[in-house]
Write a protein that holds these residues in place. Structure first.
Motif, PDB file in Angstrom:
ATOM      1  N   GLY A   1      36.741  35.290  38.189  1.00 27.38           N
ATOM      2  CA  GLY A   1      37.220  34.171  39.013  1.00 27.38           C
ATOM      3  C   GLY A   1      36.457  33.922  40.305  1.00 27.38           C
ATOM      4  O   GLY A   1      36.990  33.279  41.222  1.00 27.38           O
ATOM      5  N   LYS A   2      35.219  34.358  40.393  1.00 25.98           N
ATOM      6  CA  LYS A   2      34.433  34.160  41.619  1.00 25.98           C
ATOM      7  C   LYS A   2      34.296  32.687  41.981  1.00 25.98           C
ATOM      8  O   LYS A   2      34.568  32.284  43.116  1.00 25.98           O
ATOM      9  CB  LYS A   2      33.018  34.760  41.467  1.00 25.98           C
ATOM     10  CG  LYS A   2      33.008  36.255  41.176  1.00 25.98           C
ATOM     11  CD  LYS A   2      31.629  36.760  40.880  1.00 25.98           C
ATOM     12  CE  LYS A   2      31.035  36.260  39.575  1.00 25.98           C
ATOM     13  NZ  LYS A   2      31.669  36.772  38.349  1.00 25.98           N
ATOM     14  N   SER A   3      33.858  31.888  40.999  1.00 24.56           N
ATOM     15  CA  SER A   3      33.627  30.472  41.300  1.00 24.56           C
ATOM     16  C   SER A   3      34.933  29.770  41.636  1.00 24.56           C
ATOM     17  O   SER A   3      34.963  28.863  42.474  1.00 24.56           O
ATOM     18  CB  SER A   3      32.960  29.784  40.111  1.00 24.56           C
ATOM     19  OG  SER A   3      31.766  30.457  39.811  1.00 24.56           O
ATOM     20  N   THR A   4      36.011  30.190  40.989  1.00 30.89           N
ATOM     21  CA  THR A   4      37.309  29.579  41.277  1.00 30.89           C
ATOM     22  C   THR A   4      37.731  29.906  42.717  1.00 30.89           C
ATOM     23  O   THR A   4      38.247  29.044  43.434  1.00 30.89           O
ATOM     24  CB  THR A   4      38.367  30.060  40.265  1.00 30.89           C
ATOM     25  OG1 THR A   4      37.836  29.896  38.958  1.00 30.89           O
ATOM     26  CG2 THR A   4      39.660  29.296  40.403  1.00 30.89           C
TER      27      THR A   4
ATOM     28  N   ASP B   1      48.886  35.489  38.526  1.00 31.52           N
ATOM     29  CA  ASP B   1      49.811  34.663  37.727  1.00 31.52           C
ATOM     30  C   ASP B   1      49.832  35.126  36.274  1.00 31.52           C
ATOM     31  O   ASP B   1      50.847  35.032  35.592  1.00 31.52           O
ATOM     32  CB  ASP B   1      49.412  33.180  37.819  1.00 31.52           C
ATOM     33  CG  ASP B   1      47.955  32.958  37.424  1.00 31.52           C
ATOM     34  OD1 ASP B   1      47.058  33.433  38.170  1.00 31.52           O
ATOM     35  OD2 ASP B   1      47.705  32.352  36.363  1.00 31.52           O
TER      36      ASP B   1
ATOM     37  N   GLU C   1      38.878  22.586  36.448  1.00 30.95           N
ATOM     38  CA  GLU C   1      38.586  23.945  36.926  1.00 30.95           C
ATOM     39  C   GLU C   1      38.023  23.844  38.348  1.00 30.95           C
ATOM     40  O   GLU C   1      37.169  22.994  38.611  1.00 30.95           O
ATOM     41  CB  GLU C   1      37.504  24.595  36.052  1.00 30.95           C
ATOM     42  CG  GLU C   1      37.935  24.966  34.653  1.00 30.95           C
ATOM     43  CD  GLU C   1      38.481  26.381  34.579  1.00 30.95           C
ATOM     44  OE1 GLU C   1      38.471  27.087  35.607  1.00 30.95           O
ATOM     45  OE2 GLU C   1      38.942  26.776  33.485  1.00 30.95           O
TER      46      GLU C   1
ATOM     47  N   ASN D   1      42.734  39.178  41.530  1.00 31.58           N
ATOM     48  CA  ASN D   1      42.902  37.774  41.143  1.00 31.58           C
ATOM     49  C   ASN D   1      43.693  37.623  39.833  1.00 31.58           C
ATOM     50  O   ASN D   1      43.915  38.596  39.123  1.00 31.58           O
ATOM     51  CB  ASN D   1      41.510  37.146  41.007  1.00 31.58           C
ATOM     52  CG  ASN D   1      41.573  35.639  40.819  1.00 31.58           C
ATOM     53  OD1 ASN D   1      42.488  34.988  41.336  1.00 31.58           O
ATOM     54  ND2 ASN D   1      40.616  35.082  40.092  1.00 31.58           N
ATOM     55  N   LYS D   2      44.074  36.413  39.570  1.00 31.74           N
ATOM     56  CA  LYS D   2      44.825  36.028  38.362  1.00 31.74           C
ATOM     57  C   LYS D   2      46.159  36.755  38.283  1.00 31.74           C
ATOM     58  O   LYS D   2      46.604  37.148  37.203  1.00 31.74           O
ATOM     59  CB  LYS D   2      43.990  36.308  37.089  1.00 31.74           C
ATOM     60  CG  LYS D   2      42.594  35.679  37.099  1.00 31.74           C
ATOM     61  CD  LYS D   2      41.973  35.677  35.718  1.00 31.74           C
ATOM     62  CE  LYS D   2      40.511  35.261  35.777  1.00 31.74           C
ATOM     63  NZ  LYS D   2      39.853  35.223  34.490  1.00 31.74           N
TER      64      LYS D   2
ATOM     65  N   ALA E   1      43.608  32.497  42.319  1.00 32.65           N
ATOM     66  CA  ALA E   1      42.658  31.500  42.822  1.00 32.65           C
ATOM     67  C   ALA E   1      42.962  30.158  42.181  1.00 32.65           C
ATOM     68  O   ALA E   1      42.914  29.122  42.822  1.00 32.65           O
ATOM     69  CB  ALA E   1      41.241  31.946  42.506  1.00 32.65           C
ATOM     70  N   ARG E   2      43.305  30.206  40.896  1.00 29.47           N
ATOM     71  CA  ARG E   2      43.559  28.949  40.196  1.00 29.47           C
ATOM     72  C   ARG E   2      44.737  28.208  40.823  1.00 29.47           C
ATOM     73  O   ARG E   2      44.706  27.002  40.982  1.00 29.47           O
ATOM     74  CB  ARG E   2      43.844  29.227  38.723  1.00 29.47           C
ATOM     75  CG  ARG E   2      44.102  27.957  37.971  1.00 29.47           C
ATOM     76  CD  ARG E   2      43.486  27.951  36.638  1.00 29.47           C
ATOM     77  NE  ARG E   2      44.385  28.510  35.637  1.00 29.47           N
ATOM     78  CZ  ARG E   2      44.018  28.714  34.380  1.00 29.47           C
ATOM     79  NH1 ARG E   2      42.787  28.442  33.990  1.00 29.47           N
ATOM     80  NH2 ARG E   2      44.874  29.194  33.524  1.00 29.47           N
TER      81      ARG E   2
HETATM   82  P1  GTP Z   1      31.086  33.837  36.012  1.00 31.25           P
HETATM   83  O1  GTP Z   1      30.436  33.005  37.072  1.00 31.25           O
HETATM   84  O2  GTP Z   1      30.848  33.350  34.630  1.00 31.25           O
HETATM   85  O3  GTP Z   1      30.847  35.284  36.152  1.00 31.25           O
HETATM   86  O4  GTP Z   1      32.692  33.667  36.194  1.00 31.25           O
HETATM   87  P2  GTP Z   1      33.509  33.610  37.532  1.00 31.25           P
HETATM   88  O5  GTP Z   1      33.787  34.972  38.011  1.00 31.25           O
HETATM   89  O6  GTP Z   1      32.871  32.662  38.477  1.00 31.25           O
HETATM   90  O7  GTP Z   1      34.867  33.034  37.012  1.00 31.25           O
HETATM   91  P3  GTP Z   1      35.431  31.559  37.097  1.00 31.25           P
HETATM   92  O8  GTP Z   1      35.814  31.230  38.466  1.00 31.25           O
HETATM   93  O9  GTP Z   1      34.499  30.637  36.407  1.00 31.25           O
HETATM   94  O10 GTP Z   1      36.744  31.752  36.289  1.00 31.25           O
HETATM   95  C1  GTP Z   1      36.746  32.165  34.936  1.00 31.25           C
HETATM   96  C2  GTP Z   1      38.010  31.674  34.230  1.00 31.25           C
HETATM   97  O11 GTP Z   1      39.133  32.305  34.839  1.00 31.25           O
HETATM   98  C3  GTP Z   1      38.212  30.191  34.400  1.00 31.25           C
HETATM   99  O12 GTP Z   1      38.707  29.659  33.208  1.00 31.25           O
HETATM  100  C4  GTP Z   1      39.239  30.089  35.479  1.00 31.25           C
HETATM  101  O13 GTP Z   1      40.077  28.946  35.389  1.00 31.25           O
HETATM  102  C5  GTP Z   1      40.046  31.330  35.251  1.00 31.25           C
HETATM  103  N1  GTP Z   1      40.697  31.759  36.482  1.00 31.25           N
HETATM  104  C6  GTP Z   1      40.136  31.955  37.685  1.00 31.25           C
HETATM  105  N2  GTP Z   1      41.038  32.336  38.597  1.00 31.25           N
HETATM  106  C7  GTP Z   1      42.235  32.363  37.934  1.00 31.25           C
HETATM  107  C8  GTP Z   1      43.567  32.659  38.311  1.00 31.25           C
HETATM  108  O14 GTP Z   1      43.856  32.995  39.457  1.00 31.25           O
HETATM  109  N3  GTP Z   1      44.509  32.598  37.347  1.00 31.25           N
HETATM  110  C9  GTP Z   1      44.228  32.238  36.070  1.00 31.25           C
HETATM  111  N4  GTP Z   1      45.198  32.189  35.212  1.00 31.25           N
HETATM  112  N5  GTP Z   1      42.982  31.959  35.684  1.00 31.25           N
HETATM  113  C10 GTP Z   1      42.008  32.000  36.588  1.00 31.25           C
END
Ligand code: GTP
Ligand code: MG
Length: 611
Positions: free
Chosen positions: A36-39, A165, A71, A162-163, A200-201
Motif C-alpha cells: 500500500g505504499k502508493s495508496t 480494514d 485507486e 496498513n489495511k 490508507a484506502r
Molecule cells: P507496489 O508499488 O506494486 O509495490 O504496491 P504498493 O505498495 O504501492 O501498493 P498500492 O498502494 O498500489 O496498493 C496495492 C493494493 O492494496 C491496491 O489494490 C490498494 O487499493 C490496496 N490497498 C492499499 N491500502 C489499502 C488499505 O488500507 N485497505 C485495503 N483494503 N486495501 C488497500
C-alpha cells in the motif's frame, strides 16, 4: 507610474521570499510489494489538499468511465504523466504540504535509482515510512527495507500497519506486527517513532484519528512526521570551509594571499582563530574578501568567499578550515557505506581516487563488512569486492590523512565520490572514523621485508668496509635546503665517505603522463623516493635528498618506507616535526653544513677524524 512598478516588484519579491523560507523534508515510503505504499502517498496528497485542483475528481471520473474501481495509487500515475509531459520535476518525487512544512516524497520506484541517489546524495531521505500489510504480515521486503533504512542512516522512522480494514481493525494483528517487527528493528539499531494502525484506502489514521481503532490512542501519520526533526541549520553547525584555491597577489606591493572557497557550514568572522586540517596549521582571520562586494567581516553557509590570514601560512588546496574547538576528524581509515556503479568492480589492492570536499587523494579498499545487491536487496555474504549496483559497508583507507566528518554530524564533509580511472564509479558516506595501528604503507613494508631477497654481504659488513654507517638524510624547509644538501654531499665525499645526493625532481623521469598531470604525482614521488632510500641505504650509502615542500605525512611515509634502515630529518626553518631544526635566521649554509656534519659525528654515523 515608475513608483507603482517598483512597489509591485517589491511585493512580488517579498512573496517569493516567503515561499522560499518554508521548511522542507525529504521522506521515503518503503514496504513490500502491494502493501500500500502508493495508496499511502495518494492519501497524503489528497488529505492535505496538496493535489492540483480538480485532479482527484478527474481521476475518479476517468475510473468510472472505464468501469474501474478508483485507486489512490492512480493519483500518482496521473501526476507522473503530467510531470513527464511538462518534464519539469523528477518523476520519482512528489510534494505535499502541512501547516508545518513541505514534504518531498521519494517514492522508491526502482531500488537502484533510489539507492544511488541516497548514497551519492542526490536525494537524501531524512525520514522513512515503512508500510506493512496487517493481513499479510511481515514479508521479506519488510525486513530488507528495514535493513536498508538502517544502513542509509535514516534514524527517523514510522511504521504504518496498513489495511487494518481487512482485519476488521482487530488489534491482535497490529500487536503481533509491533512485537515481531520492533524486535527485528532493535537488532539493526532502528527505533521507530511509532507503529500506527492505518487504512490508507479508507483514509483512517493518515490525517484523521480513526474511530475504528478505539484501542489506539497514539498520533496519526501526519502528526508523527510533523514531529520529526530537521537536522541543525547549517549556520549552527561547526565551521567547514574547504579550501578550493589559494591566490597570491604580487602586484604593486600587494602581498595578500587569499584562501578561497565556499563556506559549507558554520560561520566565521574577522579575528576568529582557525585551524587548517589535516596540516594542523593555525592562524587568525585577518580579512574577509568578496569579489565586487562591500567590505564585510563575517561569512556563513553558501558564501563563495576568500580570507586573508594574520600569519603567512603555506596552505594547500584541499585543506579544510575549521575552528579549533570544533575540528573535524583527521585520519586515513574510515568506515563508509558505498554505492558502486563502476563497470569494473571495486577491488582490494587497486588504487582509486577519492574526492571529498575540496580534497583529492588516493584510496584503497581494505575490507567489505557487509553487502547487498541493490537490484533485489539480497544480502550477499563473504564478498570481498563490490560489483556494479552493490551497496556495501566497507573499510577504506587513503594514502595520506584527510579531514572528514561522520555523515550524522556534517554531511558536506562526509560525502565522497570514488573515481576509477577517469570515471566516477562510486559514491558514499562516512559513518565512522577508524583507528588503526597499521596502514597500507606499513603493511606493505612488512610484506616487502619478508620477501626481501638479500645477497651474501650484510649491511654491517659494508659499514665496516666503508668506515661509516648507512643513513637516509632528508632535508626540508626553505629553498636553501637544496644547496645545503649538495654541499653536505661534497663535504662528506671529500672526507672519504660514500655519500650520494639525489634531486627529487629526477624521480619524475619515466612517470606515466597521466600520473604526472594528476594529483597522484606527489604521492608517487614520495613512494619512489622512499623505496629508493631503502635500496640506497641498504647498500651502505649516506643517501641525501632535499625538498622544500614536504609535510609531516610525507615524512612519516618516508620513514616507514626506508625501514629497517635509518633516517635523519632536518629542517631549515622552525618546525617541530623534524629531528633537527635550523632557524631561517642562521642564513649561513656553510654553518648549517658543518653543524649537520658534527651531528653525524655525534651520532657515530661517521667517525671523527679530528680526534
Ligand atoms: P507496489 O508499488 O506494486 O509495490 O504496491 P504498493 O505498495 O504501492 O501498493 P498500492 O498502494 O498500489 O496498493 C496495492 C493494493 O492494496 C491496491 O489494490 C490498494 O487499493 C490496496 N490497498 C492499499 N491500502 C489499502 C488499505 O488500507 N485497505 C485495503 N483494503 N486495501 C488497500
Ligand atoms: Mg506503488
Amino acid at each position: 507610474m515608475l513608483v507603482r512598478v517598483m512597489q509591485m516588484r517589491k511585493i512580488k519579491t517579498k512573496g517569493f521570499e516567503k515561499m522560499e523560507k518554508r521548511e522542507q523534508m525529504n521522506i521515503v515510503v518503503v514496504g513490500h510489494v502491494d502493501h500500500g505504499k502508493s495508496t499511502v502517498i495518494g492519501r497524503l496528497l489528497a488529505d492535505t489538499g496538496s493535489l492540483p485542483e480538480g485532479k482527484l475528481e478527474q481521476v475518479k471520473a476517468m475510473c468510472s468511465r472505464n468501469a474501474r474501481p478508483f485507486e489512490y495509487a492512480f493519483l500518482l500515475d496521473a501526476l507522473k504523466d503530467e510531470q513527464a509531459q511538462g518534464i519539469t520535476i523528477d518523476t520519482a518525487r512528489c510534494f505535499f504540504k502541512t501547516a508545518k512544512r513541505d514534504y518531498i516524497i521519494i517514492d522508491a520506484p526502482g531500488h537502484v535509482e533510489f539507492l544511488k541517489n541516497m548514497v551519492t546524495g542526490a536525494a537524501r531521505a531524512e525520514a522513512a515510512l515503512l508500510v506493512i500489510d496487517a493481513k499479510e504480515g511481515i514479508q521479506e521486503n519488510s525486513r530488507r527495507h528495514g535493513y536498508l533504512v538502517s544502513m542509509l542512516g535514516i534514524s527517523q522512522v514510522v511504521v504504518l500497519v496498513n489495511k487494518m480494514d481487512l482485519v476488521d481493525w482487530d488489534s491482535k494483528y497490529y500487536q503481533s506486527i509491533v512485537s515481531e517487527y520492533s524486535q527485528f528493528l532493535v537488532k539493526l539499531g532502528v527505533e521507530p517513532a511509532e507503529f500506527i494502525p492505518v487504512s490508507a484506502r479508507e483514509g483512517e489514521n493518515i490525517a484523521n484519528h480513526s474511530k475504528r481503532a478505539s484501542w489506539y490512542a497514539g498520533p496519526n501519520v501526519l502528526q508523527v512526521i510533523d514531529g520529526f526533526r530537521k537536522g541543525d541549520i547549517p549556520e549552527k553547525k561547526p565551521l567547514r570551509f574547504p579550501v578550493q584555491d589559494v591566490y597570491k597577489f604580487t602586484e604593486l606591493g600587494d602581498d595578500r594571499r587569499i584562501i578561497a572557497g565556499t563556506v559549507e557550514s558554520g560561520t566565521v568572522s574577522v579575528g576568529d582563530e582557525i585551524v587548517f586540517l589535516p596540516s594542523g596549521k593555525k592562524s587568525e582571520i585577518k580579512t574577509v574578501e568578496m569579489f565586487n562586494s562591500p567590505q564585510r567581516t563575517k561569512a556563513g553557509p553558501g558564501n563563495a568567499i576568500g580570507f586573508t590570514l594574520r600569519d603567512e601560512l603555506y596552505i594547500k588546496r584541499g585543506e579544510l578550515m575549521c575552528k579549533p574547538q570544533e575540528e573535524s576528524s583527521v585520519g586515513k581509515r574510515f568506515r563508509a557505506n558505498i554505492f558502486w556503479m563502476g563497470r569494473s568492480p571495486l577491488i582490494k589492492n587497486k588504487k582509486y581516487k577519492l574526492k571529498i570536499a575540496a580534497s583529492r587523494t588516493s584510496l584503497r579498499l581494505v575490507d567489505v563488512v557487509s553487502c547487498i545487491d541493490a537490484t533485489d536487496l539480497n544480502t550477499i555474504t563473504g564478498k570481498q569486492q563490490l560489483d556494479r549496483h552493490d551497496v556495501a559497508e566497507c573499510v577504506l583507507e587513503t594514502t595520506r590523512p584527510i579531514a572528514f566528518d561522520k555523515v550524522e554530524d556534517i554531511e558536506c564533509t562526509a560525502r565522497f565520490v570514488i573515481v576509477d580511472g577517469y570515471d566516477i564509479a562510486g559514491g558514499g558516506i562516512i559513518t565512522e572514523a577508524l583507528k588503526s595501528d597499521t596502514s597500507i604503507t606499513t603493511e606493505h613494508v612488512v610484506r616487502r621485508e619478508n620477501h626481501w631477497d638479500s645477497g651474501l654481504v650484510k649491511l654491517s659488513e659494508r659499514e665496516n668496509v666503508f668506515g661509516h654507517k648507512a643513513k637516509f638524510i632528508l632535508l626540508s624547509g626553505d629553498s636553501s635546503c637544496i644547496t645545503v644538501a649538495k654541499k653536505l654531499e661534497r663535504k662528506l665525499f671529500d672526507a672519504g665517505f660514500n655519500a650520494h645526493y639525489l634531486s627529487i625532481e629526477n624521480l619524475e623521469e619515466g612517470m606515466d603522463s597521466d600520473v604526472l598531470d594528476s594529483l597522484d604525482k606527489r604521492d608517487e614521488m614520495v613512494r619512489r623516493l622512499g623505496e629508493l632510500a631503502r635500496i640506497l641505504t641498504g647498500s651502505g650509502q649516506i643517501f641525501i635528498t632535499a625538498s622544500s615542500n614536504l609535510d609531516r605525512y610525507d615524512i612519516e611515509i618516508l620513514k616507514d618506507l626506508n625501514k629497517p634502515n635509518e633516517i635523519m630529518t632536518i629542517n631549515i626553518g622552525n618546525d617541530d616535526k623534524f629531528m633537527i631544526n635550523y632557524r631561517e635566521s642562521y642564513q649561513d649554509n656553510d654553518f648549517i653544513v658543518s653543524d649537520i656534519y658534527s651531528k653525524l659525528v655525534e651520532e657515530s654515523i661517521i667517525p671523527d677524524y679530528s680526534i
